[in-house]
Design a protein around this motif. Structure first.
Motif, mmCIF file in Angstrom:
data_model
loop_
_atom_site.group_PDB
_atom_site.id
_atom_site.type_symbol
_atom_site.label_atom_id
_atom_site.label_comp_id
_atom_site.label_asym_id
_atom_site.label_seq_id
_atom_site.Cartn_x
_atom_site.Cartn_y
_atom_site.Cartn_z
ATOM 1 N N THR A 3 0.816 -1.205 0.000
ATOM 2 C CA THR A 3 0.000 0.000 0.000
ATOM 3 C C THR A 3 0.854 1.261 0.000
ATOM 4 O O THR A 3 0.541 2.221 -0.700
ATOM 5 C CB THR A 3 -0.948 -0.010 1.216
ATOM 6 O OG1 THR A 3 -1.715 -1.215 1.183
ATOM 7 C CG2 THR A 3 -1.895 1.162 1.190
ATOM 8 N N ALA A 7 0.756 4.088 -2.832
ATOM 9 C CA ALA A 7 0.422 5.458 -2.443
ATOM 10 C C ALA A 7 1.464 6.430 -2.972
ATOM 11 O O ALA A 7 1.124 7.489 -3.522
ATOM 12 C CB ALA A 7 0.314 5.560 -0.928
ATOM 13 N N VAL A 12 -0.875 9.732 -3.411
ATOM 14 C CA VAL A 12 -2.029 9.792 -2.501
ATOM 15 C C VAL A 12 -1.645 9.123 -1.182
ATOM 16 O O VAL A 12 -0.563 8.569 -1.047
ATOM 17 C CB VAL A 12 -3.273 9.086 -3.111
ATOM 18 C CG1 VAL A 12 -3.687 9.748 -4.418
ATOM 19 C CG2 VAL A 12 -3.023 7.597 -3.333
ATOM 20 N N SER A 13 -2.550 9.173 -0.216
ATOM 21 C CA SER A 13 -2.290 8.535 1.076
ATOM 22 C C SER A 13 -2.542 7.026 1.001
ATOM 23 O O SER A 13 -3.215 6.535 0.083
ATOM 24 C CB SER A 13 -3.196 9.139 2.153
ATOM 25 O OG SER A 13 -4.537 8.761 1.926
ATOM 26 N N ARG A 14 -2.031 6.310 1.995
ATOM 27 C CA ARG A 14 -2.292 4.872 2.068
ATOM 28 C C ARG A 14 -3.775 4.607 2.302
ATOM 29 O O ARG A 14 -4.313 3.628 1.796
ATOM 30 C CB ARG A 14 -1.461 4.233 3.175
ATOM 31 C CG ARG A 14 0.021 4.190 2.813
ATOM 32 C CD ARG A 14 0.848 3.519 3.864
ATOM 33 N NE ARG A 14 0.781 4.304 5.098
ATOM 34 C CZ ARG A 14 1.033 3.824 6.300
ATOM 35 N NH1 ARG A 14 1.375 2.576 6.459
ATOM 36 N NH2 ARG A 14 0.953 4.611 7.356
ATOM 37 N N VAL A 15 -4.431 5.497 3.038
ATOM 38 C CA VAL A 15 -5.871 5.362 3.257
ATOM 39 C C VAL A 15 -6.602 5.457 1.923
ATOM 40 O O VAL A 15 -7.530 4.684 1.649
ATOM 41 C CB VAL A 15 -6.382 6.434 4.250
ATOM 42 C CG1 VAL A 15 -7.893 6.458 4.304
ATOM 43 C CG2 VAL A 15 -5.794 6.202 5.625
ATOM 44 N N ARG A 16 -6.175 6.382 1.066
ATOM 45 C CA ARG A 16 -6.815 6.535 -0.246
ATOM 46 C C ARG A 16 -6.594 5.279 -1.101
ATOM 47 O O ARG A 16 -7.502 4.844 -1.811
ATOM 48 C CB ARG A 16 -6.291 7.782 -0.962
ATOM 49 C CG ARG A 16 -6.913 8.002 -2.308
ATOM 50 C CD ARG A 16 -8.410 8.318 -2.210
ATOM 51 N NE ARG A 16 -8.980 8.449 -3.524
ATOM 52 C CZ ARG A 16 -10.111 7.872 -3.911
ATOM 53 N NH1 ARG A 16 -10.836 7.152 -3.079
ATOM 54 N NH2 ARG A 16 -10.550 8.024 -5.140
ATOM 55 N N HIS A 18 -6.318 2.266 0.006
ATOM 56 C CA HIS A 18 -7.257 1.282 0.551
ATOM 57 C C HIS A 18 -8.668 1.544 0.026
ATOM 58 O O HIS A 18 -9.370 0.607 -0.364
ATOM 59 C CB HIS A 18 -7.239 1.308 2.076
ATOM 60 C CG HIS A 18 -8.221 0.381 2.693
ATOM 61 N ND1 HIS A 18 -8.055 -0.993 2.693
ATOM 62 C CD2 HIS A 18 -9.403 0.599 3.310
ATOM 63 C CE1 HIS A 18 -9.092 -1.560 3.288
ATOM 64 N NE2 HIS A 18 -9.921 -0.609 3.675
ATOM 65 N N GLN A 19 -9.068 2.816 -0.009
ATOM 66 C CA GLN A 19 -10.394 3.162 -0.533
ATOM 67 C C GLN A 19 -10.531 2.736 -1.992
ATOM 68 O O GLN A 19 -11.537 2.143 -2.382
ATOM 69 C CB GLN A 19 -10.645 4.671 -0.416
ATOM 70 C CG GLN A 19 -10.829 5.148 0.985
ATOM 71 C CD GLN A 19 -10.861 6.674 1.067
ATOM 72 O OE1 GLN A 19 -10.334 7.382 0.212
ATOM 73 N NE2 GLN A 19 -11.488 7.181 2.129
ATOM 74 N N ILE A 20 -9.530 3.053 -2.794
ATOM 75 C CA ILE A 20 -9.565 2.683 -4.212
ATOM 76 C C ILE A 20 -9.632 1.166 -4.363
ATOM 77 O O ILE A 20 -10.434 0.635 -5.132
ATOM 78 C CB ILE A 20 -8.339 3.250 -4.966
ATOM 79 C CG1 ILE A 20 -8.381 4.776 -4.992
ATOM 80 C CG2 ILE A 20 -8.276 2.688 -6.390
ATOM 81 C CD1 ILE A 20 -7.086 5.431 -5.456
ATOM 82 N N ARG A 53 -5.237 6.432 -14.804
ATOM 83 C CA ARG A 53 -4.678 7.699 -14.308
ATOM 84 C C ARG A 53 -3.986 8.416 -15.454
ATOM 85 O O ARG A 53 -2.920 7.997 -15.890
ATOM 86 C CB ARG A 53 -3.664 7.458 -13.185
ATOM 87 C CG ARG A 53 -4.264 6.848 -11.943
ATOM 88 C CD ARG A 53 -5.094 7.906 -11.230
ATOM 89 N NE ARG A 53 -5.782 7.353 -10.070
ATOM 90 C CZ ARG A 53 -5.792 7.957 -8.910
ATOM 91 N NH1 ARG A 53 -5.180 9.086 -8.705
ATOM 92 N NH2 ARG A 53 -6.477 7.416 -7.920
#
Length: 58
Positions: A3, A7, A12-16, A18-20, A53
């Protein structure tokens, strides 16, 4: 790739990431899951990036 690497590659963030990974059905399936988290083949991630992207404009 983990992750954190994804990222960094996407900016982007690691949280983003995960969301993707959990909401975008076109995102590649992970190769495996280890104690540190899910891991993906770099080739799969690079292929997804090239399709989904657009390159940054200068």
């Amino acid at each position: 790739m983990g992750t954190a690497e994804i990222a960094e590659r996407l900016g982007v963030s690691r949280v983003r990431v995960h969301q993707i990974a959990t909401t975008d059905p076109s995102f590649p399936e992970p190769l495996d899951e280890i104690k540190a988290g899910k891991v993906w083949l770099a080739e799969d991630i690079e292929r997804w990036i090239s399709k989904h992207r657009p390159p940054a404009r200068s």
